[in-house]
Design a protein around this motif. Sequence first.
Motif, PDB file in Angstrom:
ATOM      1  N   GLN A 203       0.842  -1.219   0.000  1.00 38.24           N
ATOM      2  CA  GLN A 203       0.000   0.000   0.000  1.00 38.24           C
ATOM      3  C   GLN A 203       0.871   1.261   0.000  1.00 38.24           C
ATOM      4  O   GLN A 203       0.562   2.232  -0.690  1.00 38.24           O
ATOM      5  CB  GLN A 203      -0.932  -0.030   1.218  1.00 38.24           C
ATOM      6  N   ASP A 204       1.971   1.242   0.767  1.00 38.68           N
ATOM      7  CA  ASP A 204       2.888   2.394   0.785  1.00 38.68           C
ATOM      8  C   ASP A 204       3.520   2.588  -0.587  1.00 38.68           C
ATOM      9  O   ASP A 204       3.658   3.732  -1.094  1.00 38.68           O
ATOM     10  CB  ASP A 204       3.960   2.188   1.854  1.00 38.68           C
ATOM     11  N   LYS A 205       3.932   1.515  -1.164  1.00 44.56           N
ATOM     12  CA  LYS A 205       4.550   1.620  -2.495  1.00 44.56           C
ATOM     13  C   LYS A 205       3.549   2.106  -3.514  1.00 44.56           C
ATOM     14  O   LYS A 205       3.897   2.920  -4.409  1.00 44.56           O
ATOM     15  CB  LYS A 205       5.091   0.254  -2.881  1.00 44.56           C
ATOM     16  N   LEU A 206       2.271   1.631  -3.402  1.00 37.68           N
ATOM     17  CA  LEU A 206       1.252   2.075  -4.352  1.00 37.68           C
ATOM     18  C   LEU A 206       0.979   3.576  -4.173  1.00 37.68           C
ATOM     19  O   LEU A 206       0.746   4.312  -5.161  1.00 37.68           O
ATOM     20  CB  LEU A 206      -0.035   1.257  -4.128  1.00 37.68           C
ATOM     21  N   GLU A 207       1.024   4.015  -2.929  1.00 31.50           N
ATOM     22  CA  GLU A 207       0.791   5.464  -2.700  1.00 31.50           C
ATOM     23  C   GLU A 207       1.887   6.311  -3.364  1.00 31.50           C
ATOM     24  O   GLU A 207       1.606   7.341  -3.993  1.00 31.50           O
ATOM     25  CB  GLU A 207       0.742   5.716  -1.185  1.00 31.50           C
TER      26      GLU A 207
ATOM     27  N   LEU B 275       3.955   9.580  -8.152  1.00 32.12           N
ATOM     28  CA  LEU B 275       4.896   9.655  -9.257  1.00 32.12           C
ATOM     29  C   LEU B 275       4.157   9.549 -10.575  1.00 32.12           C
ATOM     30  O   LEU B 275       4.547  10.213 -11.574  1.00 32.12           O
ATOM     31  CB  LEU B 275       5.941   8.530  -9.152  1.00 32.12           C
ATOM     32  N   PHE B 276       3.132   8.710 -10.631  1.00 38.79           N
ATOM     33  CA  PHE B 276       2.385   8.594 -11.869  1.00 38.79           C
ATOM     34  C   PHE B 276       1.633   9.880 -12.181  1.00 38.79           C
ATOM     35  O   PHE B 276       1.535  10.291 -13.362  1.00 38.79           O
ATOM     36  CB  PHE B 276       1.388   7.407 -11.737  1.00 38.79           C
TER      37      PHE B 276
ATOM     38  N   SER C  81       5.693   5.340 -15.305  1.00 38.14           N
ATOM     39  CA  SER C  81       4.841   4.935 -16.423  1.00 38.14           C
ATOM     40  C   SER C  81       3.555   4.265 -15.878  1.00 38.14           C
ATOM     41  O   SER C  81       3.464   3.836 -14.726  1.00 38.14           O
ATOM     42  CB  SER C  81       5.604   3.964 -17.325  1.00 38.14           C
ATOM     43  N   GLU C  82       2.632   4.173 -16.803  1.00 32.94           N
ATOM     44  CA  GLU C  82       1.341   3.581 -16.400  1.00 32.94           C
ATOM     45  C   GLU C  82       1.475   2.096 -16.118  1.00 32.94           C
ATOM     46  O   GLU C  82       0.836   1.566 -15.210  1.00 32.94           O
ATOM     47  CB  GLU C  82       0.314   3.827 -17.522  1.00 32.94           C
ATOM     48  N   SER C  83       2.253   1.434 -16.858  1.00 31.71           N
ATOM     49  CA  SER C  83       2.436  -0.022 -16.647  1.00 31.71           C
ATOM     50  C   SER C  83       3.049  -0.305 -15.273  1.00 31.71           C
ATOM     51  O   SER C  83       2.662  -1.250 -14.577  1.00 31.71           O
ATOM     52  CB  SER C  83       3.288  -0.619 -17.757  1.00 31.71           C
ATOM     53  N   GLU C  84       4.025   0.495 -14.886  1.00 26.78           N
ATOM     54  CA  GLU C  84       4.614   0.285 -13.565  1.00 26.78           C
ATOM     55  C   GLU C  84       3.601   0.583 -12.455  1.00 26.78           C
ATOM     56  O   GLU C  84       3.576  -0.108 -11.428  1.00 26.78           O
ATOM     57  CB  GLU C  84       5.833   1.193 -13.407  1.00 26.78           C
ATOM     58  N   PHE C  85       2.794   1.630 -12.730  1.00 28.37           N
ATOM     59  CA  PHE C  85       1.771   1.961 -11.739  1.00 28.37           C
ATOM     60  C   PHE C  85       0.744   0.821 -11.585  1.00 28.37           C
ATOM     61  O   PHE C  85       0.379   0.442 -10.479  1.00 28.37           O
ATOM     62  CB  PHE C  85       1.071   3.262 -12.140  1.00 28.37           C
ATOM     63  N   LEU C  86       0.325   0.292 -12.717  1.00 27.25           N
ATOM     64  CA  LEU C  86      -0.639  -0.815 -12.665  1.00 27.25           C
ATOM     65  C   LEU C  86      -0.027  -2.064 -12.006  1.00 27.25           C
ATOM     66  O   LEU C  86      -0.689  -2.799 -11.296  1.00 27.25           O
ATOM     67  CB  LEU C  86      -1.127  -1.154 -14.066  1.00 27.25           C
TER      68      LEU C  86
END
Length: 605
Positions: free
Chosen positions: A184-188, A193-194, A200-205
Amino acid sequence: MKFLKKLVKVVLSLAILGLVGYGGYKWYKKRQFERSQAERTMVYATVEEGPLIINLLESGSVKPREQITIKSQVEGRVSILYIRPEGERVKKGDLLVELDASTMTDNKLNQEITVQNAKSSYVQAEENLEVVKNQAQADVEKAELNLRFAEEDLTKYKDGEYPKILNEAQSKVTLSEEELKRAQDKLEWSQKLFDEKYLSESEFLSDKLSCRRHELDLKSAKNSLELLEKYTYRRQIAQLESDVSQSKMALERIRRSCRANVVQAEAQLRARELELNRQESRLLKLIEQIEKCKILAPADGLVIYSTSSQGSFRRMNAEPLAEGQEVYERQELIYLPVGDEFIGEIKVHETNLKKIYPGLPVRIRIDALPGQIFQGKIAKIAPLPDAQSMWMNPDLKVYNTQVVIEDGAGLKSGMNCEAEIIVEQHEKAMYVPVQSVVKISGQPVVYVKTPTGVEKREIKVGLDNNRMIHVIEGLKVGEEVQMTPPLDSAVSVRLTDEILDVNIPDRPQGEANGGGPGGMPRRRPQGNWRQGGGMPPGQGGAPEGGMRRPEGQGGMPPGQGGGMPQGGVRPEGQGRPRGMRPQRPQGEGGAPGGPQRPPQQPAGN
């Protein structure tokens, strides 16, 4: 006129007195004549004094005093193959009788086979018992091991496996929570950054998918922990506890089953053992029976067949012993006398028992040895009458009496003898013929001849020898007594009955009303058939109004048997209906009536 009347009366009185006197004179002369005639025909006996022997004469036979009775001890009926000739002397151990043992020999072979089969069954049952015991021990030990394993599995799961699995499940939930937090921290950060276009969007997804995966892992870990605590643990505990309970019950069943199998095997062994013992006993019995077929002499002696020593009645119903004859178990075969002492066996009538007793001297005469007299004494008097004589004649009661012969030289078994039992001996005694004494009211009486006629006199007597009776007092030597005394005075008639002090119970109600035992009414046909005492009309004879069998054709003569006499009515006193007690005739047993003339009986008996 008065004088004539008195004269007539006197003449008539004198005539009557003369007739009465003449009649009395004639009657007196007639009585005198009858008395003289009776005295001429009367027989008298003179009272004598001298030696008197009171004795009894009885016939019998000579038998050995001591003898061994040889009996057949073989069961059933067997034939005689050999028998020692009668009258031959044998020594101890000589063969007396040989019986047929062929059937028993065949049975012995069959019995030996049966014994071998019984032994085999017994050994098999014995080994089977050991096998059953061993198997029972193994089954019990295996059941105990299963119970111990079930208890250990339950303990292992409670104290080992379950805590470990629970700890792993809880650790997995904790790790999943930590990984989800990091995701969850990394996703935040990835979202920021996204948004600023640094990622990039792929890394975010990818970071978003990773966060979602960790959420699912955490939920799965929590569900697994919840299932473990609520369901898996309970089910496993119940299963393991059930295994323990089932193992305990299985152990109890196996123990009981093993005990039952052992008991059954032991019972089977005992049954086989009893069967073996029974078959061996039968074999031993057959061997003994075969050995008993040869009868050896137990001592030295003379061979006498039992059929030769038995009474005349038994000899008529028994064949003489011979080869080929069948004999039965316990049948007397041979008498083997030992020693040279003999006894005389006689039969004494019951009326003479009071005269004799053991120890009385006896003189014995042998029919085959005329002129020789043997001395002896009474040794034994049977307490009961001879059964054989009673069977032949129920009214005859004789008692077997044994007389020991002191010197039996020249005697042989089976000789006929006459025994003279000396009851009393008197060197000087007064006696009269026994038939001259009668009893009147229990007192001996004789009729003595006197110058004035016959005088009835009471006397005191002793014993008699069936010919003469001992007179103790009441007579004198030389007096004459009647040989045929009048018997009418010797009859004792009781004219009155004596009332006894007894209580007579009342008749039961059922019987008082004419019923039989138990109160059931007894059916009686109509008609006065009780008068004759026979059967009712129409029963047992010709029907009323029908044809009657002619006299003398097929049946008993008229007046005999159980039918009706001629005329159809039975006279009183002949027959009686069933269930009625006959009336006692008059003059018998003290009832009123004329005296009955009893037979003359000696006063000394």
